[in-house]
Design a protein around this motif. Structure first.
Motif, PDB file in Angstrom:
ATOM      1  N   MET A 199       0.857  -1.172   0.000  1.00  0.00           N
ATOM      2  CA  MET A 199       0.000   0.000   0.000  1.00  0.00           C
ATOM      3  C   MET A 199       0.905   1.238   0.000  1.00  0.00           C
ATOM      4  SD  MET A 199      -2.964   1.194   2.688  1.00  0.00           S
ATOM      5  CE  MET A 199      -3.552  -0.454   2.807  1.00  0.00           C
ATOM      6  N   ASP A 200       0.601   2.175  -0.870  1.00  0.00           N
ATOM      7  CA  ASP A 200       1.314   3.444  -0.898  1.00  0.00           C
ATOM      8  C   ASP A 200       0.598   4.440   0.004  1.00  0.00           C
ATOM      9  OD1 ASP A 200       3.103   2.471  -2.826  1.00  0.00           O
ATOM     10  OD2 ASP A 200       1.738   3.000  -4.448  1.00  0.00           O
ATOM     11  N   ASN A 201       1.358   5.395   0.548  1.00  0.00           N
ATOM     12  CA  ASN A 201       0.719   6.384   1.412  1.00  0.00           C
ATOM     13  C   ASN A 201       1.456   7.715   1.363  1.00  0.00           C
ATOM     14  OD1 ASN A 201       2.517   6.784   3.943  1.00  0.00           O
ATOM     15  ND2 ASN A 201       2.505   4.563   3.656  1.00  0.00           N
ATOM     16  N   ARG A 202       0.766   8.748   1.819  1.00  0.00           N
ATOM     17  CA  ARG A 202       1.292  10.111   1.841  1.00  0.00           C
ATOM     18  C   ARG A 202       1.583  10.566   3.272  1.00  0.00           C
ATOM     19  NH1 ARG A 202      -2.694  13.900  -0.022  1.00  0.00           N
ATOM     20  NH2 ARG A 202      -0.947  15.314  -0.043  1.00  0.00           N
ATOM     21  N   LEU A 203       1.764   9.626   4.176  1.00  0.00           N
ATOM     22  CA  LEU A 203       1.897   9.972   5.587  1.00  0.00           C
ATOM     23  C   LEU A 203       3.108  10.861   5.844  1.00  0.00           C
ATOM     24  CD1 LEU A 203       0.504   9.570   8.269  1.00  0.00           C
ATOM     25  CD2 LEU A 203       1.867   7.513   8.609  1.00  0.00           C
ATOM     26  N   ARG A 204       4.251  10.531   5.278  1.00  0.00           N
ATOM     27  CA  ARG A 204       5.462  11.341   5.491  1.00  0.00           C
ATOM     28  C   ARG A 204       5.249  12.765   4.984  1.00  0.00           C
ATOM     29  NH1 ARG A 204      10.618   8.554   3.519  1.00  0.00           N
ATOM     30  NH2 ARG A 204      10.181   7.442   5.427  1.00  0.00           N
ATOM     31  N   GLU A 205       4.643  12.885   3.822  1.00  0.00           N
ATOM     32  CA  GLU A 205       4.362  14.207   3.239  1.00  0.00           C
ATOM     33  C   GLU A 205       3.426  15.020   4.134  1.00  0.00           C
ATOM     34  OE1 GLU A 205       1.743  15.882  -0.510  1.00  0.00           O
ATOM     35  OE2 GLU A 205       2.570  13.866  -0.629  1.00  0.00           O
ATOM     36  N   ARG A 256       6.776   5.217  17.679  1.00  0.00           N
ATOM     37  CA  ARG A 256       7.438   5.891  16.572  1.00  0.00           C
ATOM     38  C   ARG A 256       7.838   4.868  15.504  1.00  0.00           C
ATOM     39  NH1 ARG A 256      11.790   6.116  14.174  1.00  0.00           N
ATOM     40  NH2 ARG A 256      12.852   4.827  15.704  1.00  0.00           N
ATOM     41  N   GLN A 257       8.198   3.658  15.947  1.00  0.00           N
ATOM     42  CA  GLN A 257       8.564   2.612  15.006  1.00  0.00           C
ATOM     43  C   GLN A 257       7.394   2.233  14.102  1.00  0.00           C
ATOM     44  OE1 GLN A 257       9.264   2.650  18.262  1.00  0.00           O
ATOM     45  NE2 GLN A 257      11.469   2.367  18.472  1.00  0.00           N
ATOM     46  N   THR A 258       6.178   2.280  14.645  1.00  0.00           N
ATOM     47  CA  THR A 258       4.995   2.000  13.837  1.00  0.00           C
ATOM     48  C   THR A 258       4.827   3.061  12.764  1.00  0.00           C
ATOM     49  OG1 THR A 258       3.876   0.822  15.622  1.00  0.00           O
ATOM     50  CG2 THR A 258       2.475   1.743  13.882  1.00  0.00           C
ATOM     51  N   VAL A 259       4.985   4.327  13.128  1.00  0.00           N
ATOM     52  CA  VAL A 259       4.885   5.418  12.141  1.00  0.00           C
ATOM     53  C   VAL A 259       5.940   5.224  11.063  1.00  0.00           C
ATOM     54  CG1 VAL A 259       5.169   7.901  11.785  1.00  0.00           C
ATOM     55  CG2 VAL A 259       3.842   7.071  13.738  1.00  0.00           C
ATOM     56  N   ASN A 260       7.162   4.917  11.461  1.00  0.00           N
ATOM     57  CA  ASN A 260       8.234   4.706  10.492  1.00  0.00           C
ATOM     58  C   ASN A 260       7.903   3.547   9.561  1.00  0.00           C
ATOM     59  OD1 ASN A 260      10.979   3.090   9.889  1.00  0.00           O
ATOM     60  ND2 ASN A 260      11.321   5.309   9.842  1.00  0.00           N
ATOM     61  N   ALA A 261       7.416   2.453  10.105  1.00  0.00           N
ATOM     62  CA  ALA A 261       7.093   1.279   9.295  1.00  0.00           C
ATOM     63  C   ALA A 261       5.967   1.575   8.300  1.00  0.00           C
ATOM     64  CB  ALA A 261       6.727   0.096  10.191  1.00  0.00           C
ATOM     65  N   GLY A 319       6.400   1.764   4.104  1.00  0.00           N
ATOM     66  CA  GLY A 319       5.680   0.708   3.409  1.00  0.00           C
ATOM     67  C   GLY A 319       5.949  -0.689   3.942  1.00  0.00           C
ATOM     68  N   LYS A 320       6.579  -0.790   5.102  1.00  0.00           N
ATOM     69  CA  LYS A 320       6.857  -2.101   5.689  1.00  0.00           C
ATOM     70  C   LYS A 320       5.672  -2.641   6.473  1.00  0.00           C
ATOM     71  CE  LYS A 320      11.764  -1.260   5.928  1.00  0.00           C
ATOM     72  NZ  LYS A 320      12.808  -0.631   6.700  1.00  0.00           N
ATOM     73  N   TYR A 321       4.714  -1.781   6.747  1.00  0.00           N
ATOM     74  CA  TYR A 321       3.551  -2.166   7.558  1.00  0.00           C
ATOM     75  C   TYR A 321       2.343  -1.399   7.056  1.00  0.00           C
ATOM     76  CZ  TYR A 321       0.483  -2.213  11.683  1.00  0.00           C
ATOM     77  OH  TYR A 321      -0.585  -2.333  12.527  1.00  0.00           O
ATOM     78  N   ASP A 322       1.253  -2.107   6.826  1.00  0.00           N
ATOM     79  CA  ASP A 322      -0.015  -1.469   6.485  1.00  0.00           C
ATOM     80  C   ASP A 322      -0.823  -1.314   7.767  1.00  0.00           C
ATOM     81  OD1 ASP A 322       0.599  -1.427   3.792  1.00  0.00           O
ATOM     82  OD2 ASP A 322      -0.439  -3.310   3.363  1.00  0.00           O
ATOM     83  N   PRO A 323      -1.331  -0.123   8.032  1.00  0.00           N
ATOM     84  CA  PRO A 323      -2.066   0.080   9.279  1.00  0.00           C
ATOM     85  C   PRO A 323      -3.378  -0.690   9.290  1.00  0.00           C
ATOM     86  CG  PRO A 323      -2.352   1.968   7.844  1.00  0.00           C
ATOM     87  CD  PRO A 323      -1.323   1.069   7.191  1.00  0.00           C
ATOM     88  N   SER A 324      -3.816  -1.018  10.493  1.00  0.00           N
ATOM     89  CA  SER A 324      -5.139  -1.623  10.641  1.00  0.00           C
ATOM     90  C   SER A 324      -6.181  -0.595  10.198  1.00  0.00           C
ATOM     91  CB  SER A 324      -5.380  -1.997  12.101  1.00  0.00           C
ATOM     92  OG  SER A 324      -5.421  -0.814  12.900  1.00  0.00           O
TER      93      SER A 324
END
Length: 66
Positions: free
Chosen positions: A1-7, A27-32, A36-41
């Motif tokens: 899944m792609d995301n714009r979270l960092r932006e 913070r590790q969850t936000v980084n992941a 793109g290493k983790y898709d949020p629930s």
């Protein structure tokens, strides 16, 4: 899944730690999520969308694997 979270986080001048605190995750969850290493629930994706005042679809979209 792609995301714009960092932006979106960068537009507000928030660190990963600040965003994590606002979302009640590590913070590790936000980084992941950002890398793109983790898709949020789904509940977390809704919290992220609410925090940024945007629809989920404007933050997350299917990646190449979808």
């Amino acid at each position: 899944m792609d995301n714009r979270l960092r932006e979106l986080r960068g537009e507000r001048g928030w660190s990963q730690a600040t965003l994590a605190e606002r979302l009640a995750v590590s913070r590790q969850t936000v980084n992941a999520i950002e890398t793109g290493k983790y898709d949020p629930s789904l509940p977390l994706a809704f919290r992220i969308a609410r925090l940024f005042g945007r629809p989920i679809e404007s933050i997350f979209e299917p990646g190449d694997g979808a």
